[in-house]
Structure formats: C-alpha cells, structure tokens
Design a protein around this motif. Sequence first.
Motif, mmCIF file in Angstrom:
data_model
loop_
_atom_site.group_PDB
_atom_site.id
_atom_site.type_symbol
_atom_site.label_atom_id
_atom_site.label_comp_id
_atom_site.label_asym_id
_atom_site.label_seq_id
_atom_site.Cartn_x
_atom_site.Cartn_y
_atom_site.Cartn_z
ATOM 1 N N MET A 203 -3.662 4.471 -6.392
ATOM 2 C CA MET A 203 -4.397 3.345 -5.821
ATOM 3 C C MET A 203 -3.916 3.041 -4.407
ATOM 4 O O MET A 203 -4.716 2.733 -3.513
ATOM 5 N N ILE A 204 -2.610 3.140 -4.182
ATOM 6 C CA ILE A 204 -2.059 2.925 -2.838
ATOM 7 C C ILE A 204 -2.571 4.005 -1.890
ATOM 8 O O ILE A 204 -2.983 3.720 -0.758
ATOM 9 N N ARG A 205 -2.569 5.238 -2.350
ATOM 10 C CA ARG A 205 -3.056 6.332 -1.501
ATOM 11 C C ARG A 205 -4.531 6.150 -1.155
ATOM 12 O O ARG A 205 -4.951 6.448 -0.023
ATOM 13 N N ASN A 206 -5.314 5.655 -2.094
ATOM 14 C CA ASN A 206 -6.732 5.401 -1.826
ATOM 15 C C ASN A 206 -6.909 4.353 -0.737
ATOM 16 O O ASN A 206 -7.804 4.466 0.111
ATOM 17 N N LEU A 207 -6.073 3.325 -0.743
ATOM 18 C CA LEU A 207 -6.150 2.308 0.307
ATOM 19 C C LEU A 207 -5.893 2.926 1.676
ATOM 20 O O LEU A 207 -6.554 2.592 2.663
ATOM 21 N N LEU A 208 -4.928 3.824 1.745
ATOM 22 C CA LEU A 208 -4.555 4.428 3.017
ATOM 23 C C LEU A 208 -5.664 5.301 3.610
ATOM 24 O O LEU A 208 -5.651 5.586 4.805
ATOM 25 N N GLU A 209 -6.627 5.701 2.787
ATOM 26 C CA GLU A 209 -7.734 6.510 3.275
ATOM 27 C C GLU A 209 -8.620 5.723 4.235
ATOM 28 O O GLU A 209 -9.273 6.288 5.099
ATOM 29 N N GLY A 210 -8.658 4.380 4.056
ATOM 30 C CA GLY A 210 -9.548 3.567 4.869
ATOM 31 C C GLY A 210 -8.809 2.595 5.771
ATOM 32 O O GLY A 210 -7.590 2.665 5.936
ATOM 33 N N GLU A 211 -9.568 1.679 6.337
ATOM 34 C CA GLU A 211 -9.010 0.680 7.248
ATOM 35 C C GLU A 211 -9.429 -0.731 6.822
ATOM 36 O O GLU A 211 -9.617 -1.610 7.662
ATOM 37 N N GLU A 212 -9.585 -0.907 5.533
ATOM 38 C CA GLU A 212 -9.968 -2.228 5.000
ATOM 39 C C GLU A 212 -8.692 -3.000 4.687
ATOM 40 O O GLU A 212 -8.282 -3.152 3.533
ATOM 41 N N TYR A 213 -8.060 -3.479 5.744
ATOM 42 C CA TYR A 213 -6.741 -4.082 5.650
ATOM 43 C C TYR A 213 -6.800 -5.445 4.958
ATOM 44 O O TYR A 213 -7.829 -6.114 4.937
#
Length: 282
Positions: A192-202
């Motif tokens: 889930m953390i890696r999926n967040l890093l794919e985008g820029e939805e901070y």
Amino acid sequence: MKIVIFGATGLLGKELLRRLEEDEVIPLSSRDVNVEDSKKVLDAIKQIEPDAVINCAAIANPDICEKQPKLAYGVNTIGARNIAVACQYTGCKDVYISTDHVFGGYNRCDNYYTEFDITSPLNVYGKSKVMGERFTRELSDKYFIVRTSILFGIHRDTLVTRSIKQAKRGETIIVPKDQIVSPTYIKDLSFMIRNLLEGEEYGVYHLTNRGECSRYELVKEALYIAGYKDANIVPVASDFSGKAKRPLNVVLRNYMLEIMDKPLSRDWHEALKEFIEEECIC
C-alpha cells in the motif's frame, strides 16, 4: 524508484526491504545515520539523491516513550523534522509512518477514526508522533503521512507471534478485551505504501487491513488458525497501572482511499490466515 528507508532494521523497515525488490532500496539504520542529527540526515539524502524517503525510524514502545520522553521526541519528532527538511531541500517524496496512538479512543460519534478527525493523543508516544506529523506537513511539500494500526508479520515478535509461542509452551495467555484495533499485515502495508509512491496525491492516509477486532479476538483467531484451539486465553480489562495509557476503540477507517476510489486492502482475517500458514515460524 530509488528509495531510502530510515529505520530499516525494524519490523516494517525489514519488510519493505523484502517487498520492494523492483526498486533500488538503500537501507539506513540508526548506526548508519542518527535521525536526530540534522546535518547527517541532510548529507545522506543529498549524497544518495533518492526519489523517495520512507521514515520508519521510531521509538514505538509507549512505555519506553513515557519513561524517556526526550528520546521519544528526539527520534519521533525531531527525526521527522530533519527528514522533512532534507526531502524538501532535495525535492524527493517523504513518507512518515505514524500510528493510531495519535487518537485518544474516547468520545467518538462513530465507531472509527478517519483522516479528517482531530488528533487527541493520550501518551508521550502519540504526542511525539503528532508533532512528527506536523513537522512533516509544514516542512515538506511532497509528503505522505501513513497512520497504521497493530502490525503483525515476521522479523520481530508481535502480539500474534508472542501468543502463538506462549500457546506452544502451554502458557496462559492474558489479553485485553477492550482495546479495539485494525490489525495490519506488514506485507499488505508495504504494498500500500509503494502504491502511494506511484502518484503525487499527497496527504494523510490510514492504511490498514479491512475490519476491526479486539486484541483478544485477534489472538483467539490467530491461535485457532495455528491449531491451538484449546489454548488458555484469558480476556481482561486493560490495566494501565505503571504503564503508558493506551487508546481504546481506535479503529482506523481508510477513508482517503475510499473517497478517492482507490482499492482497499483485504480483510484482516484473510491476511492473518496467509501469514500464519505461509510465513509464521513460531
């Protein structure tokens, strides 16, 4: 991606190293870089030039934090500040791993906390993490604050693995029945953390497995899966005498993922079953 992990020798840090196999991961322990030293943190990140930093460095034992607040605030708060400043300077993404202890667990209108609820920590651990979140938000533009709940997995003893070992030795297992949590498998959390890093939805995210239970129910289910159906488990009311106060009923709803139509993680029962049957060596 090139990813730096601070706190790489901890439970989650080790799992991230294991799961992010397609990335270039640089693990840093407290022996490599003391996160309380702003210059060393900045020098390390400037030299490595990562795309992202995951800050798993933490004093996560509430009782230790209560007895040693200087240490807790030094690592959990000042460390977060130093990493946020360095990430902002170099332009990389900053992931700060936080906790359900930022909430008090009392006087809620709903049966869960979302990312939009106001923090209300009961102990030094929670307070130090709230301040770490604040520094991360204020000093870094590209940040992900990840709040998670009671973790289970390999690499280090957790409530799940300790209970299985106790059952194997034929010991009585005493577990609080009134601490309601969102159990989280570190394997799922890593992805889930890696999926967040794919985008820029901070922003701030709650990342846990779906569902909720008491610590007693978690242990009972774990021992059932592990084959210890007759284990002596004693549910008790929480007693914080001489210990840091823990929040009760602190379920984290992954509401940001819901409203953004992002996939949620699987149910904790399914995750627990996979962990015990495929990975747990107790």
